[in-house]
Design a protein around this motif. Structure first.
Motif, short mmCIF file in Angstrom:
data_model
loop_
_atom_site.label_atom_id
_atom_site.label_comp_id
_atom_site.label_asym_id
_atom_site.label_seq_id
_atom_site.Cartn_x
_atom_site.Cartn_y
_atom_site.Cartn_z
N PHE A 70 2.83 9.24 -10.37
CA PHE A 70 3.54 9.02 -9.23
C PHE A 70 4.66 7.88 -9.47
CE2 PHE A 70 -0.59 10.56 -7.76
CZ PHE A 70 -0.04 11.51 -6.72
N GLU A 71 5.68 8.06 -8.84
CA GLU A 71 6.64 7.06 -8.98
C GLU A 71 6.72 6.35 -7.41
OE1 GLU A 71 11.62 6.42 -9.38
OE2 GLU A 71 10.82 8.27 -9.42
N LEU A 72 6.68 4.93 -7.61
CA LEU A 72 6.65 3.88 -6.28
C LEU A 72 8.11 4.11 -5.88
CD1 LEU A 72 4.42 1.03 -7.64
CD2 LEU A 72 3.76 3.25 -6.47
N THR A 73 8.15 4.02 -4.47
CA THR A 73 9.54 4.13 -3.75
C THR A 73 9.52 3.02 -2.73
OG1 THR A 73 8.72 5.57 -2.11
CG2 THR A 73 9.64 6.63 -3.98
N ASP A 74 10.78 2.70 -2.37
CA ASP A 74 10.79 1.46 -1.24
C ASP A 74 11.02 2.12 0.03
OD1 ASP A 74 13.22 2.72 -1.82
OD2 ASP A 74 14.35 0.64 -2.01
N VAL A 75 10.54 3.29 0.09
CA VAL A 75 10.64 4.32 1.69
C VAL A 75 9.27 4.00 2.28
CG1 VAL A 75 10.97 6.63 2.45
CG2 VAL A 75 12.01 6.10 0.27
N PRO A 76 9.53 3.21 3.54
CA PRO A 76 8.30 2.84 4.42
C PRO A 76 8.03 4.24 5.11
CG PRO A 76 10.36 1.88 5.14
CD PRO A 76 10.67 2.62 4.12
N ASP B 31 3.45 3.93 9.38
CA ASP B 31 2.03 3.27 9.54
C ASP B 31 1.86 2.04 8.55
OD1 ASP B 31 1.98 4.58 6.96
OD2 ASP B 31 0.13 5.28 6.91
N GLY B 32 3.24 1.57 8.06
CA GLY B 32 3.20 0.58 7.20
C GLY B 32 3.15 0.83 5.65
N THR B 33 2.75 1.95 5.41
CA THR B 33 2.75 2.18 4.02
C THR B 33 4.16 2.75 3.23
OG1 THR B 33 2.08 4.39 4.10
CG2 THR B 33 0.30 2.73 4.00
N TYR B 34 4.07 2.63 2.06
CA TYR B 34 5.14 3.26 1.27
C TYR B 34 5.05 4.58 0.58
CZ TYR B 34 7.32 -1.39 2.26
OH TYR B 34 7.79 -2.65 2.78
N ALA B 35 6.13 5.21 0.41
CA ALA B 35 5.86 6.47 -0.37
C ALA B 35 5.80 6.42 -1.86
CB ALA B 35 7.28 7.64 -0.06
N ALA B 36 4.75 7.28 -2.47
CA ALA B 36 4.58 7.13 -3.82
C ALA B 36 4.82 8.72 -4.14
CB ALA B 36 3.40 6.87 -4.19
N ARG C 93 0.75 -1.24 0.14
CA ARG C 93 -0.13 -0.03 -0.05
C ARG C 93 1.00 1.17 0.11
NH1 ARG C 93 -5.27 0.16 3.51
NH2 ARG C 93 -5.60 -1.01 1.57
N TYR C 94 0.64 2.19 -0.99
CA TYR C 94 1.45 3.33 -1.01
C TYR C 94 0.63 4.58 -0.66
CZ TYR C 94 5.03 0.60 -3.51
OH TYR C 94 6.11 -0.34 -4.00
N THR C 95 1.30 5.66 0.01
CA THR C 95 0.65 6.77 0.26
C THR C 95 1.18 7.78 -0.96
OG1 THR C 95 0.74 6.19 2.72
CG2 THR C 95 0.34 8.70 2.09
N ARG D 262 3.35 -3.79 -7.94
CA ARG D 262 4.49 -3.43 -8.60
C ARG D 262 5.67 -2.95 -7.78
NH1 ARG D 262 3.13 -2.55 -14.33
NH2 ARG D 262 0.82 -2.90 -14.41
N SER D 263 6.89 -3.13 -8.47
CA SER D 263 8.08 -2.98 -7.91
C SER D 263 8.40 -1.49 -7.65
CB SER D 263 9.23 -3.87 -8.31
OG SER D 263 9.53 -3.21 -9.70
N SER D 264 9.20 -1.18 -6.67
CA SER D 264 9.59 0.39 -6.51
C SER D 264 10.47 0.78 -7.76
CB SER D 264 10.32 0.58 -5.37
OG SER D 264 11.58 -0.04 -5.52
N GLY D 265 10.19 2.17 -8.30
CA GLY D 265 10.62 2.86 -9.43
C GLY D 265 9.65 2.66 -10.46
N THR D 266 8.81 1.98 -10.27
CA THR D 266 7.28 2.15 -11.60
C THR D 266 6.60 3.35 -11.14
OG1 THR D 266 7.25 -0.51 -11.08
CG2 THR D 266 5.46 0.92 -12.01
N VAL D 267 6.50 3.65 -12.58
CA VAL D 267 5.46 4.91 -12.59
C VAL D 267 4.22 4.65 -12.89
CG1 VAL D 267 5.07 7.09 -13.83
CG2 VAL D 267 7.60 6.42 -13.48
N ILE D 268 3.28 5.38 -12.02
CA ILE D 268 1.94 4.76 -12.04
C ILE D 268 1.01 6.17 -12.31
CG2 ILE D 268 1.80 2.84 -10.29
CD1 ILE D 268 0.63 4.84 -8.49
N THR D 269 -0.16 5.99 -12.76
CA THR D 269 -1.20 7.35 -13.18
C THR D 269 -2.26 7.03 -12.31
OG1 THR D 269 -0.27 7.04 -15.59
CG2 THR D 269 -2.35 8.19 -15.01
#
Length: 109
Positions: free
Chosen positions: A91-97, A100-105, A58-60, A74-81
């Protein structure tokens, strides 16, 4: 006669000891090599998938005013619309937690 008997006993014991050591080495060496290869990431057999296991994350979505979370495998580094209030934002998905358990987008646009 006694020295000949002693020589026969010692040579038999030496042969038995060497044979036992060779058999023990023949079974131990392959096990140790297999353990070393597995520890290095060279997995033997077909039990492990060729790609990394994909997990649902889950990404914030940062800097948004609308719904702020997005679920994906999808893995980190992926660009989503993502569509927010009629606007399309990338948004670009990152691996920064986060705590609250979510990751940064992070927004790109």
């Amino acid at each position: 006669m006694f020295p000949a008997l002693l020589t026969d006993i010692l040579s038999g014991a030496l042969i038995a000891t060497c044979s036992t050591a060779l058999l023990a080495g023949a079974t131990t060496v392959p096990r140790r090599l297999r353990a070393r290869w597995t520890a290095r990431g060279q997995v033997t057999g077909t039990t492990a998938p060729s790609e990394g296991a994909r997990m649902l994350r889950r990404y914030t979505l940062l800097r948004t005013s609308g719904p702020g979370q997005y679920d994906t495998t999808r893995s980190s580094g992926t660009v989503i619309t993502h569509h927010i209030d009629g606007r399309t934002q990338r948004f670009e998905l990152t691996d920064v937690p986060f705590g609250d358990g979510t990751y940064a987008a992070e927004p790109i646009d």
